[in-house]
Design an enzyme around this catalytic site. Structure first.
Site: not given
Length: 280
Positions: A12, A59, A193, A240
């Site tokens: 996402h 977030h 990441h 995640e």
């Protein structure tokens, strides 16, 4: 009764949403990313889900360090796109399915999982980017969406094993709902990441593809991956991926792989995407 027909996993990345919103999806850098979802758009247009149960992480849009729920389910009628500091994305309001959301909440809590019930919250790119990747840019989203937010930002996040077991409880709850609904489960976020520190920009193709293999064929093994392995191998934000285990736990043990896509890079992230037909 409601039936879970498929599971979808996808990254996402916020820059994907920005590229789409700014009309850059055909540019050489972004075209390979969006091409990986061409099949997905055709497939979901034929599938026509009534409800998507969408697992994502907030977030710092709906929650902050003042309130950090580990698992939060959206039970409201609608959820507006969040302003993440540069205005809300130009995407439709998300319409929920309160009846199914409350049914899931009751069932899962009775199965000894603690959920935070949220009746009002804005949803950020963690939820809207996957919708855009799968549905494009419609005037209204073509299905109801139940947001399910997982804390993978502030230590400590839930374990992969806990997420996988929670997915099983969610699947049980959905299948016991007494309406004829076509429900899909989406797990979003990842893949490898890291956004800060000396390893910023880390991408681990080998780990990512091994995780995809396990998610399809041996989710029990994927659920046993410890937190430290995500950090070491997939970077600090690679955690995640535990949200994908909620999706996989809600499905049957056997699934049919309909689509698999992996691409590096999109912004500073590896993009992964699966479509799994339930009960293969």
């Amino acid at each position: 009764m409601a039936r879970i027909t498929a599971g979808v996993s996808t990254s996402h990345v916020p820059a994907i949403g920005a590229a789409l919103d700014l009309g850059k999806s055909a540019e050489p850098y972004w075209a390979p990313v969006f091409k990986g979802f061409d099949f997905s758009k055709r497939w979901i247009a034929e599938e026509k889900p009534d409800v998507v149960f969408l697992v994502y992480n907030d977030h710092a849009s709906a929650f902050s360090l003042d309130l950090i729920p580990t698992f939060a389910i959206g039970c409201g009628e609608e959820f507006k796109p969040a302003d993440e500091g540069f205005g809300a994305r130009p995407v439709p309001v998300v319409h929920g399915h309160p009846e199914l959301a409350w049914h899931i909440t009751q069932s899962v809590i009775q199965d000894d999982f603690d959920l935070t019930i949220v009746n009002k919250m804005d949803v950020d790119h963690g939820l809207t980017v996957p919708l855009s990747l799968m549905f494009g840019q419609p005037e209204a989203w073509p299905c109801k969406v139940i947001p399910f937010a997982v804390n993978v930002v502030q230590y400590p996040p839930p374990s992969g094993a806990r997420c996988y077991a929670l997915g099983k409880a969610i699947g049980k709850a959905i299948r016991s709902f007494d309406q004829d609904l076509n429900v899909q489960i989406w797990g979003t976020g990842g893949m490898s990441h890291q956004l800060q520190g000396p390893r910023a920009g880390l991408i681990n193709k080998e780990f990512d593809n091994k995780f995809l293999d396990l998610l399809i064929n041996d989710p029990e093994a994927a659920a046993r991956i410890p937190h430290i392995d995500y950090v070491r191998e997939a970077g600090s934000e690679g955690i995640e991926l535990v949200m994908w285990l909620i999706m996989r736990g809600a499905l049957e043990a056997n699934v049919d792989l309909l689509h698999r896509f992996y691409h590096v890079p999109a912004s500073n992230t590896a993009v992964g995407h699966l479509i799994l037909k339930n009960g293969g």
